[in-house]
Design a protein around this motif. Structure first.
Motif, short mmCIF file in Angstrom:
data_model
loop_
_atom_site.label_atom_id
_atom_site.label_comp_id
_atom_site.label_asym_id
_atom_site.label_seq_id
_atom_site.Cartn_x
_atom_site.Cartn_y
_atom_site.Cartn_z
N VAL A 13 54.29 47.89 0.44
CA VAL A 13 52.89 47.74 0.84
C VAL A 13 52.59 46.30 1.24
O VAL A 13 53.36 45.37 0.96
N GLY A 14 51.42 46.12 1.86
CA GLY A 14 50.85 44.80 2.06
C GLY A 14 51.10 44.19 3.42
O GLY A 14 51.93 44.65 4.21
N GLY A 15 50.35 43.11 3.70
CA GLY A 15 50.45 42.39 4.96
C GLY A 15 49.21 42.59 5.80
O GLY A 15 48.69 43.71 5.94
N ALA A 16 48.71 41.49 6.37
CA ALA A 16 47.47 41.53 7.15
C ALA A 16 47.47 42.57 8.26
O ALA A 16 46.46 43.27 8.47
N PRO A 17 48.56 42.73 9.04
CA PRO A 17 48.52 43.72 10.12
C PRO A 17 48.30 45.15 9.62
O PRO A 17 47.70 45.97 10.33
N TYR A 18 48.77 45.45 8.41
CA TYR A 18 48.64 46.80 7.87
C TYR A 18 47.32 46.99 7.15
O TYR A 18 46.73 48.08 7.19
N ILE A 19 46.82 45.95 6.51
CA ILE A 19 45.48 46.02 5.91
C ILE A 19 44.46 46.35 6.99
O ILE A 19 43.59 47.22 6.81
N ALA A 20 44.55 45.66 8.12
CA ALA A 20 43.58 45.87 9.21
C ALA A 20 43.62 47.30 9.71
O ALA A 20 42.57 47.93 9.95
N THR A 21 44.82 47.85 9.88
CA THR A 21 44.93 49.23 10.36
C THR A 21 44.37 50.22 9.34
O THR A 21 43.63 51.15 9.70
N HIS A 22 44.71 50.04 8.07
CA HIS A 22 44.21 50.96 7.05
C HIS A 22 42.69 50.90 6.94
O HIS A 22 42.03 51.93 6.77
#
Length: 557
Positions: free
Chosen positions: A36-45
């Motif tokens: 989990v984790g990371g700015a690009p994936y937080i934004a998508t979620h």
């Protein structure tokens, strides 16, 4: 009507996806690890979670700052602010780490975009869009952090958001609170500030929000607890946030927490016996908490029985957000450039290698740097400085050697100290404090370099002292009686156990966290720079540093 609340907590600048177990995974109900984790994936979620919701509010529960990854820590927290602005954060509860530098830093640099030092070197860096730092577009809030002796919050105590129900606007209030450990915490130590108690402060602002016609109220509290290690479960909840939940006004409909880097999704009875959500979404962007408040438009209050909560893992099986990929790449590249910036020169190795008396060239230089920082701090001006180079407990602040020979970085050359090398050699984001202690306390601290262990052996955990100090010790004598005050010279004068001295040291050491309990009970604390900045400024001001002689401590033969 439904109001979606989306939050993260204790982000600490982890914009880059990390792959370590503690920073890049969570456990599911079967005990399996999910990456989990990371700015690009937080934004998508977040974008996916908001889809289909008319009323959605995004916020954080503090400790956005004290970015430990170098691409953030090198750049005055500005990458984190760009990220939070970019994902649509509307407000945050100030955490203890928001105060690791100063209240002025939070209010004016982060809050208003004011620059300090040299632009694009010390602050106001160019971000991933090509713009200079402009500050947070969200509100930084805390109801219980005040100036010393005041009851007026330093930051806005709460935030009111209005959501739509047909043609009507319904207010939702968020009371934001900061852990009471902030003022005396070893990284956030701020003697000019006070912390008001959580429950009483929350209840005060509940009453104020009610007077303003707000019925739906959420407490966003940077204080934590523990309830197991499964990200969306609640097992044996304990800790201060659960004590808070059982005591605070039943008018609060949900409690979002942080600080402990824990992960739980609980419901806890309020003082009237009605259940309400109490949640914490781990740390470093591993989880997003979603609470859906069901509100009765007629009463404008929350229907508890229909309100739900869930912790979502920030999995990496979704497309990374392109803008956030660009943001991460920009700051990682910028971090490499900042690392390679020369700050000083040395004429020989500064290492942690200790001689028989516990001295090292790096330890002695750090002690001199802390003394120099004190001399530049208004109200500081220490008589001497100390550094726990091998503390009796905890970890040492001396983390790496500075070698004269050039390293692997292409920007390095013999004798050059790079910014990143200096940062890696010393510090863990602790402030240099200057405090008053008695000569008797100083004598006791020197004695505490030798401590008897549970197995009966004696452990030597030396203190480095600044260059204006010389002392002798007799290792053949019993523990606790190895240093004669007459054999301790401070500025050529024997240690006087009956007078007061001003001592500079890290908060971690002076509060006893290193095992030197003699320093506890100090008075008149004045905060200087953090360890990183104090050391770097010493190197810059010195221009060239020569390894000091190892002659500050001497064993009596």
């Amino acid at each position: 009507m439904d109001v979606q609340l989306l939050s993260i907590t204790d982000f600490h600048g982890y914009i880059r996806p990390h792959n370590t177990t503690s920073d890049g995974t969570v456990k599911d109900a079967q005990g399996n690890s999910i990456v989990v984790g990371g700015a690009p994936y937080i934004a998508t979620h977040l974008r996916n979670l908001r889809s289909g919701h008319q009323n959605s509010i995004t916020f954080t529960t503090g400790d956005d700052f004290s970015g430990w990854p170098s691409e953030v820590s090198f750049h005055a927290e500005e990458p984190t602010v760009e990220f939070l602005n970019g994902i649509g954060v509307e407000f945050t509860a100030a955490g203890n780490h928001e105060f690791d530098l100063s209240a002025d830093f939070v209010q004016n640099h982060i809050g208003k975009g004011h620059c300090f030092g040299q632009i694009d070197v010390d602050s106001c860096f160019t971000d991933s869009t090509g713009r200079r730092f402009r500050g947070a577009v969200y509100t930084i809030s805390s109801a219980n952090v005040t100036l010393k002796g005041s009851t007026k919050p330093l930051l806005p105590p709460y935030v009111i958001k209005h959501v739509k129900s047909g043609g009507r606007q319904i207010p939702v209030g968020f009371i934001n609170l900061t852990t009471p450990t902030t003022v005396t915490g070893t990284t956030s130590y701020q003697p000019a500030l006070d912390n008001l108690p959580l429950v009483e402060t929350a209840n005060k602002y509940v009453a104020e929000l009610k007077r303003r016609g707000v019925e739906a109220i959420v407490a966003n509290v940077h204080e934590g607890g523990t309830a197991g290690d499964i990200y969306d479960r609640c097992t044996n909840p304990t800790g201060p946030i659960f004590d808070f939940a059982r005591q605070v006004s039943p008018e609060i409909d949900a409690i979002v927490s942080g600080h402990w880097h824990a992960l739980f999704n609980c419901t806890v009875p309020d003082p009237d016996g009605n259940l309400r959500p109490v949640v914490e979404a781990a740390n470093h962007g591993r989880l997003i908490n979603e609470i859906n408040l069901r509100i009765d438009p007629r009463t404008r209050d929350v229907i508890r029985s229909a309100t739900t909560s869930v912790n979502h893992p920030v999995t990496r099986d979704v497309p990374p957000d392109p803008a956030m990929v660009k943001l991460v790449d920009h700051w990682v590249a910028k971090g490499a450039q900042t690392f390679a910036r020369p700050v000083s020169t040395i004429t020989g190795d500064l290492t942690r290698v200790r001689d028989a008396d516990g001295e090292s060239t790096l330890g002695n230089v750090i002690a001199d740097a802390q003394l120099a920082d004190s001399q530049r701090t208004p109200g500081g001006v220490a008589d001497l400085a100390v550094v726990a180079v091998a503390p009796q407990k905890g970890s040492t602040s001396l983390r790496g050697d500075l070698l004269h020979a050039k390293g692997a970085n292409p920007a390095d050359s013999d004798g050059i100290v790079l910014y990143g090398e200096a940062r890696a050699a010393f510090g863990y984001a602790n402030p240099v404090l200057t405090v008053s202690v008695t000569g008797a306390q100083l004598d006791q601290a020197l004695e505490q370099q030798w401590q008897i262990q549970p197995n009966g052996t004696v452990r030597f955990g030396p203190l480095a002292v600044s260059g204006n100090v010389r002392y002798s010790y007799d290792a053949s004598r019993p523990v606790g009686d190895r240093v004669n005050p007459a054999d301790v010279l401070i500025g050529d004068q024997p240690l006087d156990t009956g007078r007061s001295y001003r001592v500079a040291g890290l908060a971690y050491t002076l509060t006893g966290a290193d095992g030197f309990s003699a320093f506890t009970g100090f008075t008149d604390a004045v905060r200087g720079n953090r360890d990183y900045e104090a050391f770097r400024e010493y190197l810059v001001r010195s221009a060239t540093v020569t390894p000091p002689p190892l002659d500050r401590a001497t064993a009596l033969k």
